[in-house]
Scaffold this motif. Structure first.
Motif, PDB file in Angstrom:
ATOM      1  N   THR A   1      35.146 -49.260 -39.045  1.00 26.74           N
ATOM      2  CA  THR A   1      36.577 -49.602 -39.254  1.00 26.74           C
ATOM      3  C   THR A   1      36.977 -48.869 -39.929  1.00 26.74           C
ATOM      4  O   THR A   1      38.304 -48.623 -40.303  1.00 26.74           O
ATOM      5  N   MET A   2      36.216 -48.655 -41.267  1.00 26.37           N
ATOM      6  CA  MET A   2      36.909 -49.028 -42.345  1.00 26.37           C
ATOM      7  C   MET A   2      37.854 -47.772 -42.764  1.00 26.37           C
ATOM      8  O   MET A   2      38.649 -47.083 -42.618  1.00 26.37           O
TER       9      MET A   2
ATOM     10  N   ARG B   1      38.507 -45.796 -39.354  1.00 29.71           N
ATOM     11  CA  ARG B   1      39.617 -46.057 -38.271  1.00 29.71           C
ATOM     12  C   ARG B   1      40.950 -46.353 -39.124  1.00 29.71           C
ATOM     13  O   ARG B   1      42.162 -45.871 -38.772  1.00 29.71           O
ATOM     14  N   ARG B   2      40.647 -47.216 -39.692  1.00 32.01           N
ATOM     15  CA  ARG B   2      41.914 -47.906 -40.413  1.00 32.01           C
ATOM     16  C   ARG B   2      42.398 -46.595 -40.754  1.00 32.01           C
ATOM     17  O   ARG B   2      43.471 -46.297 -40.948  1.00 32.01           O
ATOM     18  N   ARG B   3      41.422 -46.098 -41.664  1.00 29.99           N
ATOM     19  CA  ARG B   3      41.527 -44.395 -42.881  1.00 29.99           C
ATOM     20  C   ARG B   3      42.933 -43.746 -42.007  1.00 29.99           C
ATOM     21  O   ARG B   3      43.470 -42.943 -42.138  1.00 29.99           O
TER      22      ARG B   3
ATOM     23  N   GLN C   1      46.056 -45.047 -40.962  1.00 31.39           N
ATOM     24  CA  GLN C   1      47.099 -45.398 -42.106  1.00 31.39           C
ATOM     25  C   GLN C   1      47.886 -43.782 -42.226  1.00 31.39           C
ATOM     26  O   GLN C   1      48.375 -43.776 -42.753  1.00 31.39           O
TER      27      GLN C   1
ATOM     28  N   TYR D   1      52.329 -46.912 -40.488  1.00 31.08           N
ATOM     29  CA  TYR D   1      51.359 -48.540 -40.226  1.00 31.08           C
ATOM     30  C   TYR D   1      51.678 -49.046 -40.991  1.00 31.08           C
ATOM     31  O   TYR D   1      51.113 -50.717 -40.103  1.00 31.08           O
TER      32      TYR D   1
ATOM     33  N   VAL E   1      52.214 -53.153 -39.294  1.00 29.49           N
ATOM     34  CA  VAL E   1      50.944 -54.408 -39.241  1.00 29.49           C
ATOM     35  C   VAL E   1      52.193 -55.758 -39.795  1.00 29.49           C
ATOM     36  O   VAL E   1      52.071 -56.722 -39.309  1.00 29.49           O
TER      37      VAL E   1
ATOM     38  N   ARG F   1      46.952 -56.460 -39.999  1.00 28.04           N
ATOM     39  CA  ARG F   1      45.971 -55.434 -38.860  1.00 28.04           C
ATOM     40  C   ARG F   1      45.473 -55.031 -37.657  1.00 28.04           C
ATOM     41  O   ARG F   1      45.633 -54.223 -37.511  1.00 28.04           O
ATOM     42  N   ARG F   2      44.669 -56.126 -37.118  1.00 26.58           N
ATOM     43  CA  ARG F   2      43.864 -55.672 -36.252  1.00 26.58           C
ATOM     44  C   ARG F   2      45.400 -56.600 -34.951  1.00 26.58           C
ATOM     45  O   ARG F   2      45.350 -54.816 -33.816  1.00 26.58           O
TER      46      ARG F   2
ATOM     47  N   GLU G   1      46.826 -52.264 -35.477  1.00 26.31           N
ATOM     48  CA  GLU G   1      46.133 -51.644 -35.384  1.00 26.31           C
ATOM     49  C   GLU G   1      45.602 -50.956 -33.575  1.00 26.31           C
ATOM     50  O   GLU G   1      45.803 -49.805 -33.111  1.00 26.31           O
TER      51      GLU G   1
ATOM     52  N   ARG H   1      46.718 -47.544 -31.712  1.00 26.31           N
ATOM     53  CA  ARG H   1      46.239 -46.720 -31.225  1.00 26.31           C
ATOM     54  C   ARG H   1      46.498 -46.586 -29.505  1.00 26.31           C
ATOM     55  O   ARG H   1      46.260 -45.755 -28.790  1.00 26.31           O
TER      56      ARG H   1
END
Length: 190
Positions: free
Chosen positions: A25-26, A28-30, A33, A40, A44, A50-51, A54, A58
């Motif tokens: 998850t980290m 994918r977030r990175r 971002q 990003y 948000v 965030r969810r 994201e 995607r």
């Protein structure tokens, strides 16, 4: 195998799986971002978390992957550069007209590259995947262009709009389409 050993193995597997899920998850977030840059955080804020953001980003990537984005030949790039120079020259005599022309030229360039241009909001979403770092330029220029069509923009705002359009124009026109190069700044930030 004893019950205690079995429980220890199960707990270890669960902990490893949880750590792997957090790391994935980290990562994918990175990725999101880094890929979308300031877009990003904007997403948000717009999506309320965030969810949701994201998930939206995607979905943009998936839509973008289906587009047929093309590089431009040197001849076509040269013609667009000449067109831009002409628009800039007309700014002196007709700033509002030149800004409107710049908007149209950017839209033509987007189409030529393979981006759909069916609506401003969709343009922003499609551009955000590869051009998230210069998207704020496009937003600012577009806002001035809209105000200009009602006669509400000052000459200084129109000048700023040309600078903003130029940032996205240059990025779209570059031979790599504005994708950041390893070890260098993203196009349009020089």
């Amino acid at each position: 195998m004893s019950t205690t050993t079995l429980i220890a193995i199960i707990v270890a597997v669960v902990v490893v799986a949880a750590v792997a899920a957090v790391l994935w998850t980290m990562a994918r977030r990175r990725h999101l971002q880094e890929n979308f840059g300031p877009e990003y955080d904007r997403t948000v804020e717009a999506e309320g978390g965030r969810r949701a953001a994201e998930r939206e980003l995607r979905a943009r990537e998936e839509r973008h992957d289906k587009l047929d984005i093309k590089e431009l030949s040197p001849e076509v790039r040269q013609q667009y550069a000449a067109n831009w120079s002409s628009v800039q020259e007309r700014f002196v005599d007709r700033p509002d007209g030149a800004v409107a022309e710049a908007d149209q030229l950017v839209a033509r360039l987007m189409r030529e590259r393979g981006y759909p241009t069916e609506g401003y909001r969709q343009q922003l979403q499609d551009l955000s995947v590869e051009h998230g770092r210069t998207l704020e330029h496009y937003r600012a220029a577009h806002a001035v262009n809209v105000r200009s069509s009602s006669g509400e923009a000052t000459t200084e705002e129109l000048r700023g709009a040309m600078v903003h359009y130029r940032a996205l124009f240059d990025e779209l026109l570059s031979s790599d389409g504005g994708r950041p190069q390893a070890g260098g700044p993203p196009a349009g930030t020089r």
